[in-house]
Structure formats: C-alpha cells, structure tokens
Design a protein around this motif. Structure first.
Motif, PDB file in Angstrom:
ATOM      1  N   HIS A 199       0.876  -9.489   4.497  1.00 52.19           N
ATOM      2  CA  HIS A 199      -0.234  -8.534   4.361  1.00 52.19           C
ATOM      3  C   HIS A 199      -0.693  -8.556   2.897  1.00 52.19           C
ATOM      4  CE1 HIS A 199      -2.175  -4.890   6.407  1.00 52.19           C
ATOM      5  NE2 HIS A 199      -2.752  -4.986   5.225  1.00 52.19           N
ATOM      6  N   TRP A 200      -1.074  -9.769   2.444  1.00 51.29           N
ATOM      7  CA  TRP A 200      -1.843 -10.001   1.227  1.00 51.29           C
ATOM      8  C   TRP A 200      -1.053 -10.119  -0.076  1.00 51.29           C
ATOM      9  CZ3 TRP A 200      -6.493  -6.043   1.899  1.00 51.29           C
ATOM     10  CH2 TRP A 200      -7.055  -6.232   3.152  1.00 51.29           C
TER      11      TRP A 200
ATOM     12  N   PHE B 142      -6.932   7.178   4.496  1.00 50.06           N
ATOM     13  CA  PHE B 142      -6.960   6.732   5.895  1.00 50.06           C
ATOM     14  C   PHE B 142      -5.841   7.373   6.726  1.00 50.06           C
ATOM     15  CE2 PHE B 142      -9.918   3.244   6.778  1.00 50.06           C
ATOM     16  CZ  PHE B 142     -10.300   2.807   5.523  1.00 50.06           C
TER      17      PHE B 142
ATOM     18  N   ASN C  84      -8.242  -5.931  14.203  1.00 53.04           N
ATOM     19  CA  ASN C  84      -8.508  -4.766  13.347  1.00 53.04           C
ATOM     20  C   ASN C  84     -10.003  -4.501  13.427  1.00 53.04           C
ATOM     21  OD1 ASN C  84      -5.856  -4.898  12.678  1.00 53.04           O
ATOM     22  ND2 ASN C  84      -6.158  -5.471  10.532  1.00 53.04           N
TER      23      ASN C  84
ATOM     24  N   TRP D 294     -18.679   2.770   5.880  1.00 53.41           N
ATOM     25  CA  TRP D 294     -18.760   1.978   7.096  1.00 53.41           C
ATOM     26  C   TRP D 294     -19.368   2.811   8.223  1.00 53.41           C
ATOM     27  CZ3 TRP D 294     -12.963   0.107   6.843  1.00 53.41           C
ATOM     28  CH2 TRP D 294     -12.813  -0.730   5.736  1.00 53.41           C
TER      29      TRP D 294
ATOM     30  N   GLN E   5       0.806  -1.223   0.000  1.00 53.76           N
ATOM     31  CA  GLN E   5       0.000   0.000   0.000  1.00 53.76           C
ATOM     32  C   GLN E   5       0.839   1.274   0.000  1.00 53.76           C
ATOM     33  OE1 GLN E   5      -2.609  -1.858   3.317  1.00 53.76           O
ATOM     34  NE2 GLN E   5      -3.940  -0.417   2.250  1.00 53.76           N
TER      35      GLN E   5
ATOM     36  N   TRP F 295      -4.626   3.007  12.038  1.00 55.38           N
ATOM     37  CA  TRP F 295      -4.548   2.848  10.574  1.00 55.38           C
ATOM     38  C   TRP F 295      -5.071   4.134   9.954  1.00 55.38           C
ATOM     39  CZ3 TRP F 295      -2.222  -0.686   7.568  1.00 55.38           C
ATOM     40  CH2 TRP F 295      -2.406  -0.508   6.199  1.00 55.38           C
TER      41      TRP F 295
ATOM     42  N   GLU G 162      -5.164  -2.382  14.062  1.00 57.67           N
ATOM     43  CA  GLU G 162      -5.685  -1.360  13.143  1.00 57.67           C
ATOM     44  C   GLU G 162      -7.009  -0.795  13.655  1.00 57.67           C
ATOM     45  OE1 GLU G 162      -6.158  -2.439   9.029  1.00 57.67           O
ATOM     46  OE2 GLU G 162      -4.274  -3.560   9.014  1.00 57.67           O
TER      47      GLU G 162
ATOM     48  N   GLU H 141      -5.683   1.906  -1.180  1.00 57.42           N
ATOM     49  CA  GLU H 141      -6.712   1.198  -0.428  1.00 57.42           C
ATOM     50  C   GLU H 141      -7.338   0.094  -1.267  1.00 57.42           C
ATOM     51  OE1 GLU H 141      -7.450   0.890   2.589  1.00 57.42           O
ATOM     52  OE2 GLU H 141      -9.266  -0.300   2.277  1.00 57.42           O
ATOM     53  N   TRP H 142      -6.479  -0.833  -1.743  1.00 56.09           N
ATOM     54  CA  TRP H 142      -6.909  -2.035  -2.448  1.00 56.09           C
ATOM     55  C   TRP H 142      -7.888  -1.763  -3.588  1.00 56.09           C
ATOM     56  CZ3 TRP H 142      -3.071  -4.857  -1.200  1.00 56.09           C
ATOM     57  CH2 TRP H 142      -2.521  -4.803   0.073  1.00 56.09           C
TER      58      TRP H 142
ATOM     59  N   ASN I 174      -2.130 -10.889   8.325  1.00 59.48           N
ATOM     60  CA  ASN I 174      -3.120  -9.813   8.466  1.00 59.48           C
ATOM     61  C   ASN I 174      -4.446 -10.272   7.839  1.00 59.48           C
ATOM     62  OD1 ASN I 174      -3.700  -6.832   9.039  1.00 59.48           O
ATOM     63  ND2 ASN I 174      -4.454  -7.134   6.964  1.00 59.48           N
ATOM     64  N   GLU I 175      -5.466 -10.406   8.665  1.00 58.62           N
ATOM     65  CA  GLU I 175      -6.844 -10.573   8.212  1.00 58.62           C
ATOM     66  C   GLU I 175      -7.053 -11.774   7.265  1.00 58.62           C
ATOM     67  OE1 GLU I 175      -8.105  -6.805   6.640  1.00 58.62           O
ATOM     68  OE2 GLU I 175      -7.912  -5.798   8.554  1.00 58.62           O
TER      69      GLU I 175
ATOM     70  N   TYR J 246     -13.106  -1.676  12.574  1.00 53.73           N
ATOM     71  CA  TYR J 246     -13.514  -0.460  11.861  1.00 53.73           C
ATOM     72  C   TYR J 246     -14.976  -0.107  12.080  1.00 53.73           C
ATOM     73  CZ  TYR J 246      -9.016  -0.408   9.591  1.00 53.73           C
ATOM     74  OH  TYR J 246      -7.656  -0.335   9.359  1.00 53.73           O
TER      75      TYR J 246
HETATM   76  O1  LIG Z   1      -9.570  -0.940   4.863  1.00 55.07           O
HETATM   77  C1  LIG Z   1      -8.627  -0.332   5.680  1.00 55.07           C
HETATM   78  C2  LIG Z   1      -7.563  -1.358   6.064  1.00 55.07           C
HETATM   79  N1  LIG Z   1      -8.206  -2.540   6.631  1.00 55.07           N
HETATM   80  N2  LIG Z   1      -7.320  -3.556   7.038  1.00 55.07           N
HETATM   81  C3  LIG Z   1      -6.293  -3.935   6.070  1.00 55.07           C
HETATM   82  C4  LIG Z   1      -5.624  -2.721   5.434  1.00 55.07           C
HETATM   83  O2  LIG Z   1      -4.710  -3.142   4.442  1.00 55.07           O
HETATM   84  C5  LIG Z   1      -6.686  -1.785   4.887  1.00 55.07           C
HETATM   85  O3  LIG Z   1      -6.097  -0.671   4.240  1.00 55.07           O
END
Ligand SMILES: OC[C@H]1NNC[C@@H](O)[C@@H]1O
Length: 448
Positions: A121-122, A416, A294, A326, A20, A400, A353, A407-408, A165-166, A296
């Motif tokens: 992280h993805w 953010f 995390n 959100w 990111q 975060w 986060e 942002e993906w 992460n997630e 939100y």
């Molecule tokens: O959507 C905001 C964040 N959520 N958690 C993972 C992060 O990579 C995102 O930017």
C-alpha cells in the motif's frame, strides 16, 4: 420501510493502511520508506504533515481492535509495511517488525476478526527507490521475496490477500504528476512502473498458487465510472480515453492478459508506451480469486486540446461533494460493478474501499454526529445491493476507513474514519456512522 438484505455470507469490513495509521516510523528496526522520505521534504504535504506518529496504531492496536470488537466488525483489511519486515527491501529480516505483525494478526484472530492483508500500500523501502524503485524490474524480484516470507509466516491464518493497492495511483500520482512519493514527473516512467507493478502482482499470484495455500488472492484497483461532459463526439472520445487510462489499462491486463489496443496506440504515438513482452502479459493475467475495487466518485471528462497526454480533462461540476472535492455519485458504483460483471467474465468482486472524508467536529457532548457520512455510505451500499440483485458477484465491502488517518498529500486535514482520532491526545471517539455501520453488519441489511 424498504429493507435491503445482503447475501448471508457477505463480508462486511473496514480498511486501513500501514503508513496512514501505524506511526513508529523509525522504531524497532523499521527501515526508511519512500513516504518517510517524501514527507520529510517541505512543501510536499499539507502543512508538512507526516506519518511519523499518525494514529500510533503500532502501540495502540490492541485498543483499536477492542473498538472493532465492540462494533461487531468481523473483517479488517490492513497493509503490511514492507520496510518493517525488510529494512532494505530484501535480505536481512527485521524480527521485531515481523513480531509486530504476528501480534497484530494473532490478536485479530483471537477476537474472531478475519484479516485481509494488502502486501503493498504505497510504502516502498527507500533503499529500493534508491536503485530506481518500481521502474527497475529487479524490484519485482524483491517484492516476490517479501511476499514469500509473508505467505510462509501468515499464509495459514490470513484468508484474503491483496497484492497491490491502486497501481494507477502509485504510477500516475507518484511518477507522472509527482504529488505522491517518490515525486517523479515522467509519464514514460509512470507507465513502466505500472507495468512492473502488475508483473510483480502476477508473479506473486503464481507463487501463492505454488504454495498450496487455502485463502484467496487478488489485486485492488481504484476505478471510476467515466462520463463525457456533453454528447459531442470529442467529449465522448475524451471519456473513453480516460476510461482506458484509469480503468481498462489495468482491468484488461489483469483479467484478459492484454493492454487495450486504443491505449497502446495512443501511448506509442506519445512515445510513453512501456516495454513489455507477451510472457509478461501471461504472468500478469494469472487467474485471481477476486478483483478488489476502490470506488469513491465518478469522472466527468471534456475534450482538451492542450491536455497531455490524453487530450482529456476532468470537469469539476457544481454537485454535492465530499471534503476531498469528489462528487457524491453513488450510481457510479452500480455502473462500475455491472460493467465489470458483463465485460470481465463475472469475476468475483470485493469493494476493498468506499467511504468519504467530511469536516467532522466533536460536539459539546463529545460526540461526532456524522449523518452526512451515513448518507454517503447508505446511498453507495444501496447501489451495491442493486448490483447484487442484478447478478453481480459482489462478495464483500470494506469501508474506508476505520480510523481518521494520514491522507497522503492532504495530511491529517481529511477525515475518512468512522472513528474520530484526536491527533493531539490520540483519543478515539466512535462516530455515529460507526454505530450505524455496526447495525448494518449485525442485520446484514440496510434499512431506509
Ligand atoms: O483517498 C482515500 C483512500 N483512497 N485509496 C487509498 C487510500 O490509501 C486513501 O486513503
């Protein structure tokens, strides 16, 4: 004036992730990863944005760390790009990639900033996706090989490690809904991916323990307090099922060594239950030092006969929202923290986060007066303080995010950061929320 003071050793930090912010997507020997590939396909990302340049943090990291230092930030959660280290995901090491992270981590430490490193992280190396990605159990072994090198290189200087992460986002958005890389749309694959990721987590925790390293290791889950739209029993069940789908599937596996029975039954009925063994579950639940959360927003659910596979649909309420759409629901953080404390043995928790996207503008004075973000952060930190005052072992908070970033699927449309990034000039503008947060850190407290 009400003052909310946090425990004296509370960890105040900021968070980012490699894909990111770094850019330099094909520089110094880095291999292609699944987000390089996914963003290169038109239509996948808002306005076909990509992370090729991002915040150019690969080249500007020293300047960014200076800003952290000026703000008195002492803890920084970052992620390492696997394909920068192993361009093919395993085997040959890219020394220039390793050297970048050595420079980055050594610079942080020289400034008195403690790194918390997320291993995944993805951004899976594309070469591994080409052999099936996380759906292929062999990738687990390659993740362990990558983690072992990171522990050897940085295990003595990095005090906090996050394996993943997630995993829910990786599996569901990436393999069921197809809106994230690698863009697969198959629930059975998605749940097998989730399982294999959790298994890789457990193996890496065991590896970490075997190396007698002195830091702490955990995993980060994206969690959300779930509420039924009405007290109708069908809506109540919908909320329970979604809680199982998003929260309990991962929490029970990691902290109890079992998948929740109600969800196992549902997934078996839907023929999407992953393949796993009792030994897998024992490895997955290798004791962790902390659970990363995390948070939100909350999730509101209604029964929906046509909603596959859960018969539950998220409801979009007309309540105040962030730029991501959100709902702003701070008490959901308190609910989550206290539920986890009571249901999962009082595990130590780090909020890895929490933050908000808003449509920031630079005013005529060249400033970003983001009072709305300060309000969001204040309300959520007050709920965190409330949970601590009721005995929850909350040990820290990583905001975060430090920088506006990619942002993906939303590309650069969502900001953010507590530091504004002008993507045309790569200029940084410290937002008012950053100065506010700097004061929170300095005083270790919130003031109304
Ligand atoms: O959507 C905001 C964040 N959520 N958690 C993972 C992060 O990579 C995102 O930017």
């Amino acid at each position: 004036m009400q003052k909310y003071t946090f425990p004296k050793d509370f960890i105040w930090g900021v968070a980012t992730a490699a894909y990111q912010i770094e850019g330099a997507h094909n520089v110094d020997g880095k291999g292609e990863n699944i987000w390089d590939r996914f963003t290169s396909i038109p239509g996948n990302i808002y306005k076909n944005h990509n992370g090729n340049v991002a915040c150019n943090h690969y080249n500007l990291y020293e300047k960014d760390i200076e800003i952290m230092e000026e703000l008195g930030i002492k803890n920084y959660r970052l992620s390492i790009s696997w394909a920068r280290i192993f361009p093919k995901g395993y085997g040959e090491i890219n020394q220039k990639g390793l050297d970048y992270y050595k420079r980055l981590i050594n610079t942080l430490i020289s400034k008195g900033i403690k790194p918390a490193v997320t291993l995944y992280h993805w951004d899976l190396p594309q070469h591994l996706q080409d052999m099936g990605g996380w759906a292929n159990r062999k990738v687990i072994d390659y993740f362990v090989e990558y983690a072992e090198l990171m522990f050897k290189e940085f295990g003595d200087v990095v005090p906090i490690w996050i394996t993943h992460n997630e995993p829910w986002v990786v599996s569901i958005l990436g393999h069921a809904w197809g809106v994230h890389a690698p863009g697969i749309k198959d629930y059975k694959t998605a749940l097998q991916v989730a399982h294999n990721i959790l298994l890789s987590h457990g193996k890496v925790v065991k590896l970490y323990r075997s190396m007698n390293l002195k830091g702490k290791i955990g995993i980060t889950l994206n969690l959300s307090s779930t509420h039924p739209l009405t007290d109708d029993e069908k809506d109540v069940r919908a909320a329970e099922v979604y809680d199982g789908f998003l929260n309990r599937w991962f929490l029970d596996a990691v902290l109890k060594g079992t998948y929740p029975e109600d969800m196992v039954k549902l997934y078996r009925e839907q023929n999407i239950l992953p393949e796993y063994t009792d030994e897998d579950m024992s490895i997955i639940s290798e004791k962790i030092d902390f659970l990363g959360i995390n948070y939100y927003t909350r999730s509101v659910l209604k029964y929906d006969e046509n909603a596959y596979p859960l018969k539950a649909s998220l409801v979009d309420l007309e309540n105040p929202k962030t730029d991501m759409g959100w709902e702003i629901y701070p008490q959901g953080l308190y609910e989550l923290l206290t539920n986890i404390h009571h249901n999962y043995g009082g595990v130590d928790i780090l909020i890895t986060e929490n933050g908000a996207a808003f449509n920031d503008i630079v005013n005529y004075k060249g400033k970003v007066v983001d009072d709305y973000r300060i309000d969001y952060l204040y309300r959520h930190l007050r709920e965190a303080h409330r949970a601590i005052s009721e005995g929850v072992n909350l040990r820290g908070y990583y905001l975060w995010s430090f920088l506006d970033n990619f942002e993906w699927a939303e590309g650069y449309a969502k900001r953010f950061g507590i530091v504004f990034v002008d993507y045309k000039t790569q200029q940084r503008i410290v937002k008012e929320s950053a100065y506010w947060y700097s004061n929170v850190i300095k005083n270790n407290s919130l003031c109304e």
